[in-house]
Design an enzyme around this catalytic site. Structure first.
Site, PDB file in Angstrom:
ATOM      1  N   SER A   1       0.754  -1.277  -0.056  1.00 32.81           N
ATOM      2  CA  SER A   1      -0.073   0.035   0.060  1.00 32.81           C
ATOM      3  C   SER A   1       0.942   1.181   0.254  1.00 32.81           C
ATOM      4  O   SER A   1       2.242   1.350   0.593  1.00 32.81           O
ATOM      5  CB  SER A   1      -0.866  -0.017   1.342  1.00 32.81           C
ATOM      6  OG  SER A   1      -0.088   0.509   2.358  1.00 32.81           O
ATOM      7  N   ASP A   2       0.643   2.248  -0.722  1.00 30.68           N
ATOM      8  CA  ASP A   2       1.027   3.604  -0.339  1.00 30.68           C
ATOM      9  C   ASP A   2       0.634   3.966   1.095  1.00 30.68           C
ATOM     10  O   ASP A   2      -0.043   3.425   1.917  1.00 30.68           O
ATOM     11  CB  ASP A   2       0.358   4.732  -1.406  1.00 30.68           C
ATOM     12  CG  ASP A   2       1.549   5.642  -1.422  1.00 30.68           C
ATOM     13  OD1 ASP A   2       2.388   5.988  -0.801  1.00 30.68           O
ATOM     14  OD2 ASP A   2       1.147   6.510  -2.476  1.00 30.68           O
ATOM     15  N   TRP A   3       1.711   4.831   1.591  1.00 35.12           N
ATOM     16  CA  TRP A   3       1.533   4.895   3.161  1.00 35.12           C
ATOM     17  C   TRP A   3       0.177   5.246   3.641  1.00 35.12           C
ATOM     18  O   TRP A   3      -0.155   6.486   3.306  1.00 35.12           O
ATOM     19  CB  TRP A   3       2.845   5.835   3.550  1.00 35.12           C
ATOM     20  CG  TRP A   3       3.826   5.075   3.972  1.00 35.12           C
ATOM     21  CD1 TRP A   3       4.752   5.106   5.093  1.00 35.12           C
ATOM     22  CD2 TRP A   3       4.628   3.948   3.254  1.00 35.12           C
ATOM     23  NE1 TRP A   3       5.668   4.309   5.038  1.00 35.12           N
ATOM     24  CE2 TRP A   3       5.616   3.427   3.992  1.00 35.12           C
ATOM     25  CE3 TRP A   3       4.432   3.286   2.083  1.00 35.12           C
ATOM     26  CZ2 TRP A   3       6.542   2.488   3.638  1.00 35.12           C
ATOM     27  CZ3 TRP A   3       5.214   2.173   1.953  1.00 35.12           C
ATOM     28  CH2 TRP A   3       5.991   1.724   2.357  1.00 35.12           C
TER      29      TRP A   3
END
Length: 843
Positions: A237-239
């Protein structure tokens, strides 16, 4: 445990054995980050933590220690501007070397989203507006790094091409456009480079069938990426992008970052126990993470994979970066063959422009690193033009925000010490901790959990007569008083969103303007929020700023003009800065900020021997381009930029770059002038006509076309012919090879980028969907030749380049017909034509 040392010798059966040893609790821990930049270790199966790091322009490392530095690479657009896959291989090696040095297993790069609009905030962080150029360069970077045992995480899957509302918007992209344009670089990186990781974007996609956040978009993440393309790596995932448990789990997400909290850290175990998420779905994710661990050498007894995993110790980082940024520079115009400059006839140089004083070498956000070194253009030119006098003048104003307050030189605490008093307060206002500092950089990191507010107090000495501006920039709940006046207050408590939208990076300060006639002081008392964001380390943000009475724009300009009049050579360095180009926000204008255009015109009038250097990542308008004899686009060049610029000006390195995007002449001509969501949706209305394709389709003329660049010699394209082969070289299975003969007709040895563009069959009925681009990039290569030398460039046009997506059959087809291959120096400078008959193919 087996003693085999390479990942290639370890079948998944071995990983299955490790998987069977894990409890359900351990499996869940493995698919959630252990912290901001690390995964979970499970010692009893010999699995250590894996460390990840930003970013696309260097390997930052995993420490918040402000003394830890990293090699600062040129922005990715600069690499694409070389059009050189051998240099891309070298950059992959640099990534591996830097990752090893910083203890990093997985680099969160490259960024292969496309430059759909020139105002995109992360434009500089992308390679190109063209999917073929993007894919070719990225494949070589990723393959080279992973061949040395360091993983690359390709991002941001998919159609995440602008910053405004980037964590929430839905990209509405039709199926064909997704396949031919935005998915294309990702497909190549999976199929050809075997990328070990892909990062899912914050945003969502509506492909006409399914509309969902990317991390929950099962048709794309699982159906296309994993099932169709055979991706066997980890979807990260992106953060703080993960918003759900079951939907993301079934969508195809494998690793939630960061952790250990967040939706999966708090709820995935319960969902598995309640059978809302099946154990088999969890096992697939764990197996992928174990496979990544095997590849990077994070399992006991296993070395990192890759034939060249030991070939990183002796990499010449500085030398490679310096050569790379020099080669990437693009000569937009050189009417008098000014380059290279003869150093022996230059005794006095006027080095002018705000970016000559303070060059902009890296954009903001994930691409930022703390550079190992820095230098100035003045130092570099003084060294390159031995004995020459270099006079430096800003000449123009380009920044809107005031500079940082000089704490050591003009500030005292309430106790009379130099600097600012920093106090941590709890919810009742009780002081938990206090210290005095003269090196406040605008941030307080790792704020203790019980701190609610950070208070900063100092008295600022205002000695100079004239107008002063004193202020504080922050985010979240605050109360700022300056000179006894409340200049700003806010009640909104903020969290991770200010990191995700980058508002924390450049907070606009609230200021008090004071007209000073005699020396005086002003008190600053700022209460700012201690931010405790989910997934990130706690911090407080307070940018203390002070603008002193200074030289007016007219006076700055007059000083620069006077210096130009006295010089043998004027070098004007204009460009953008950290206020303009950054992750988190898009630009609102393509104009150079401030008074830089006036500076160029005035200097040119004062000294006709003027070279203008554009220090920017994304396109800016250059209204004087046709007037200046020599203009060089010099990118955001990283730590070696000043020296590389000197190399280019003096003839050490040829600026052989070609534009990887289109340079507009007028803002109104830009086909996609912004990407502002309407009701939360970004419409990809131009379809497959991204970048220069739209310029061609609309019949608009840019200031410089995609692929443009002059270098420092001239070239003739003599002939082009299809290469006969043992198999049919023109078949759809094998693509097309062209031999192009070029002649260096200029006075210097140089590099030429031979570009081949494809034009579809003239009968639109032959093409499903019919609406094909006027022309698109089919292949390219770089050749080198001495003056007068004739050389042959072999250019491969892959068969996939000719195909189109059939939305009725949901598959690839290559329409039969006569395809025209146009050979030249840019998408707008085409010299040769070859027609090729192609038979039809079907899914």
């Amino acid at each position: 445990m087996s003693t085999d040392t390479t990942a290639a010798t370890r079948p998944d059966a071995h990983l299955d054995g490790l998987l069977r040893q894990l409890t359900t609790e351990e499996k869940v821990r493995l698919v959630v980050g252990a912290g901001l930049w690390s995964t979970t270790a499970i010692d009893r199966i010999g699995l250590r933590a894996m460390h990840v790091s930003d970013g696309p322009a260097g390997v930052r490392g995993v420490s918040d220690d402000p003394t830890e530095t990293a090699a600062s690479f040129p922005a990715p657009s600069a690499l694409a501007a070389t059009w050189d896959v051998d240099l891309a291989d070298e950059v992959g090696t640099l990534f591996a070397a830097e990752a090893r040095r910083h203890g990093v297993d997985l680099v969160l790069a490259p960024q292969v989203n496309l430059q759909r609009t020139p105002v995109g905030g992360r434009h500089f962080e992308c390679y190109s507006e063209d999917p073929a150029l993007t894919g070719e360069i990225a494949v070589h970077v990723v393959r080279s790094a992973q061949d040395r045992g360091v993983g690359m995480c390709v991002k941001h899957f998919v159609a995440n091409d602008s910053e405004t509302e980037r964590t929430t918007y839905l990209s509405r992209v039709d199926e064909r456009t997704l396949r031919e344009v935005y998915l294309a670089p990702f497909e190549r990186l999976v199929r050809e480079a075997r990328a070990w990781s892909v990062m899912g974007a914050y945003s969502g996609v509506d492909d006409g069938t399914t509309a969902a956040p990317v991390l929950e978009h099962r048709p794309l993440l699982t159906g296309v990426l994993k099932d169709e393309w055979g991706f066997d790596g980890v979807v990260v995932s992106d953060w703080v992008a993960t918003n759900t448990v079951e939907k993301a789990a079934y969508g195809g997400l494998d690793l939630q970052m960061p952790g250990p909290d967040g939706p999966w850290g708090d709820g995935l175990l319960d969902a598995v126990r309640a059978r809302r998420v099946s154990e088999s779905v969890l096992d697939d994710k764990v197996l992928r993470i174990l496979r990544l661990a095997q590849r990077v050498g994070a399992l006991d007894g296993v070395e990192a994979s890759g034939e060249h995993r030991d070939e990183v110790a002796d990499v010449d980082v500085r030398g490679t970066l310096r050569r790379l940024v020099g080669r990437s520079m693009v000569v937009l115009r050189d009417e008098e063959r000014a380059l290279p400059l003869a150093a022996d006839d230059v005794r006095r140089i006027a080095l002018l422009g705000p970016n000559a004083v303070s060059p902009f070498v890296q954009g903001g956000g994930s691409a930022y690193v703390r550079p190992e070194r820095s230098s100035t253009p003045a130092e570099a030119l003084t060294g390159a033009f031995a004995g020459a006098q270099v006079d430096v003048h800003a000449g123009a104003v380009s920044r809107l925000l005031p500079p940082q307050l000089d704490l050591a030189g003009r500030c005292t605490t309430p106790e009379g010490d130099a600097g600012v008093l920093v106090e941590l307060l709890d919810a009742d206002g009780t002081v938990l901790d206090a210290h005095t500092t003269t090196t406040w950089g605008g941030w307080l990191r790792d704020v203790r959990d019980d701190a609610v507010t950070v208070r900063l107090r100092t008295t600022v000495r205002l000695d100079e007569p004239g107008r002063h501006e004193v202020g504080v920039g922050t985010v979240g709940r605050h109360l700022i008083a300056i000179g006894g006046q409340v200049v700003s207050t806010g009640d909104q408590v903020v969290g991770a969103e200010v990191i995700l939208d980058s508002s924390v990076n450049q907070p606009v300060p609230a200021t008090l303007v004071l007209d000073v006639t005699e020396p005086t002081t002003v008190d600053v008392d700022a209460h700012v929020q201690a931010v405790h964001p989910v997934g990130y380390a706690s911090f407080a943000r307070a940018e203390l700023v002070h603008r002193v009475p200074g030289t007016s724009p007219d006076e700055l300009l007059a000083g620069a003009v006077a210096a130009a009049e006295q010089a043998d050579l004027a070098v004007v360095v204009v460009g953008t800065n950290e206020e303009i180009e950054s992750e988190g926000y898009d630009r609102t204008s393509l104009a150079l900020p401030g008074t830089q255009d006036q500076l160029v015109k005035a200097v040119l009038a004062a000294n006709p021997r003027t070279v203008v250097v554009v220090n920017a990542g994304a396109p800016v308008l250059l209204p004087w381009l046709d007037e200046v004899p020599c203009v060089v686009w010099a990118w955001l060049g990283g730590q070696e930029w000043p020296e590389a610029l000197a190399d280019v000006l003096t003839g050490v390195t040829e600026p052989s770059g070609r534009l990887p995007w289109t340079l507009p002449e007028h803002e109104d001509d830009v086909p996609v002038p912004d990407a502002v969501p309407v009701d939360g949706v970004v419409e990809y209305h131009e379809g497959v006509h991204v970048g220069y394709r739209s310029w061609l389709r609309l019949g608009r003329t840019p200031a410089a076309p995609f692929g443009h660049g002059l270098g420092w010699t001239t070239w003739e394209h003599e002939s082009a012919e299809v290469v006969p082969a043992g198999t049919d070289a023109t078949s759809a299975d094998h693509g097309i090879d062209l031999d192009v003969i070029v002649v260096n007709t200029g006075p210097r040895a140089g590099r030429e980028v031979v570009q081949v563009y494809v034009e579809p069959p003239a009968d639109p009925a032959q093409a499903p969907g019919a609406d094909r681009p006027v022309r698109w990039l089919g292949g390219f290569t770089v050749v080198h030749a001495a003056p007068g030398e004739r050389t042959t460039a072999r250019v491969h046009v892959p068969a996939d380049t000719l195909r189109t997506w059939d939305t009725a059959g949901h598959g690839w087809v290559t329409p039969a017909g006569t395809y025209t291959l146009r050979v030249g120096r840019s998408s707008g400078d085409l010299r040769l034509t070859v027609d090729v008959e192609i038979p039809s193919t079907a899914p």
